[in-house]
Design a protein around this motif. Sequence first.
Motif, PDB file in Angstrom:
ATOM      1  N   THR A  45     -12.205  11.677 -16.400  1.00  0.00           N
ATOM      2  CA  THR A  45     -13.029  12.417 -17.357  1.00  0.00           C
ATOM      3  C   THR A  45     -13.239  13.836 -16.850  1.00  0.00           C
ATOM      4  OG1 THR A  45     -14.148  10.397 -18.036  1.00  0.00           O
ATOM      5  CG2 THR A  45     -15.271  12.451 -18.546  1.00  0.00           C
ATOM      6  N   GLY A  46     -13.193  14.786 -17.771  1.00  0.00           N
ATOM      7  CA  GLY A  46     -13.457  16.180 -17.433  1.00  0.00           C
ATOM      8  C   GLY A  46     -14.659  16.689 -18.199  1.00  0.00           C
ATOM      9  N   ILE A  47     -15.391  17.612 -17.599  1.00  0.00           N
ATOM     10  CA  ILE A  47     -16.540  18.247 -18.240  1.00  0.00           C
ATOM     11  C   ILE A  47     -16.286  19.755 -18.271  1.00  0.00           C
ATOM     12  CG2 ILE A  47     -19.020  18.781 -18.041  1.00  0.00           C
ATOM     13  CD1 ILE A  47     -18.678  15.877 -18.678  1.00  0.00           C
ATOM     14  N   ILE A  48     -16.375  20.348 -19.468  1.00  0.00           N
ATOM     15  CA  ILE A  48     -16.294  21.810 -19.586  1.00  0.00           C
ATOM     16  C   ILE A  48     -17.717  22.296 -19.857  1.00  0.00           C
ATOM     17  CG2 ILE A  48     -15.263  23.785 -20.769  1.00  0.00           C
ATOM     18  CD1 ILE A  48     -13.061  21.786 -21.762  1.00  0.00           C
ATOM     19  N   TYR A  68     -14.614  15.429 -13.491  1.00  0.00           N
ATOM     20  CA  TYR A  68     -14.142  16.691 -12.931  1.00  0.00           C
ATOM     21  C   TYR A  68     -14.708  17.840 -13.750  1.00  0.00           C
ATOM     22  CZ  TYR A  68     -10.635  14.155 -10.211  1.00  0.00           C
ATOM     23  OH  TYR A  68     -10.017  13.323  -9.321  1.00  0.00           O
ATOM     24  N   TYR A  69     -15.080  18.933 -13.080  1.00  0.00           N
ATOM     25  CA  TYR A  69     -15.490  20.140 -13.787  1.00  0.00           C
ATOM     26  C   TYR A  69     -14.229  20.918 -14.142  1.00  0.00           C
ATOM     27  CZ  TYR A  69     -20.487  19.598 -12.749  1.00  0.00           C
ATOM     28  OH  TYR A  69     -21.774  19.151 -12.696  1.00  0.00           O
ATOM     29  N   LEU A  70     -14.085  21.266 -15.422  1.00  0.00           N
ATOM     30  CA  LEU A  70     -12.918  21.992 -15.903  1.00  0.00           C
ATOM     31  C   LEU A  70     -13.326  23.377 -16.390  1.00  0.00           C
ATOM     32  CD1 LEU A  70     -11.278  19.167 -18.086  1.00  0.00           C
ATOM     33  CD2 LEU A  70     -10.903  19.645 -15.656  1.00  0.00           C
ATOM     34  N   SER A  71     -12.374  24.314 -16.359  1.00  0.00           N
ATOM     35  CA  SER A  71     -12.622  25.672 -16.845  1.00  0.00           C
ATOM     36  C   SER A  71     -11.541  26.070 -17.844  1.00  0.00           C
ATOM     37  CB  SER A  71     -12.609  26.664 -15.680  1.00  0.00           C
ATOM     38  OG  SER A  71     -12.598  27.995 -16.175  1.00  0.00           O
ATOM     39  N   THR A  72     -11.948  26.795 -18.891  1.00  0.00           N
ATOM     40  CA  THR A  72     -10.990  27.394 -19.832  1.00  0.00           C
ATOM     41  C   THR A  72     -11.147  28.913 -19.825  1.00  0.00           C
ATOM     42  OG1 THR A  72     -12.547  27.075 -21.672  1.00  0.00           O
ATOM     43  CG2 THR A  72     -10.894  25.358 -21.347  1.00  0.00           C
TER      44      THR A  72
END
Length: 197
Positions: free
Chosen positions: A110-113, A151-155
Amino acid sequence: MVMEEMNQESTAVTPGEILGKASSLRPGRGAYAVAGGDVYASLTGRRSILPPPPDSPDQRPIVEVTGHKAHGVVPEPGSTVIARVKKVMAKMASADIMCVGEKSVREKFTGIIRQQDVRATEIDKVDMHSSFRAGDIVRASVLSLGDARAYYLSTAKNELGVVSAESAAGATMIPISWTEMQCPMSGQIEQRKVAKV
């Protein structure tokens, strides 16, 4: 010490489980360290301790976790992932990571933005609901393992963001700017954080 390591090798671990102290172990695949000094497992599998490379200046043994689905790809900080948005909230969006680089994942990650990681400018003005919708496919960069579950995600780069989205009419939308996509069937324009493809 050798007997202790042999015992540790046969130990099954789960994400978030403490593997040891960072002062005496270096995290390898499937493991991560946090400020404060502990090394944790980032996936379900078996713990193993490997000797450090002889030429390495860091002579701590390396602790790794090998997943049950042998050697499936695991997201790591800095890697680029493709994820499907599951849920969009006021301050963040959650997503299922489907690919790491070119390879599809075998386990569920799982990712969190977070709101502050959507774009590089005007961070305080980011509206999550104008950036993503459930079902969107996004390209993102892994910042870190935020907690034991996601996981922390970045865009926050031009090439990161929504790469594919469906309109209300069910058609794949076409990007028309870095903040908008248009439905080819209805002509309706929807807000998104669009990736420059």
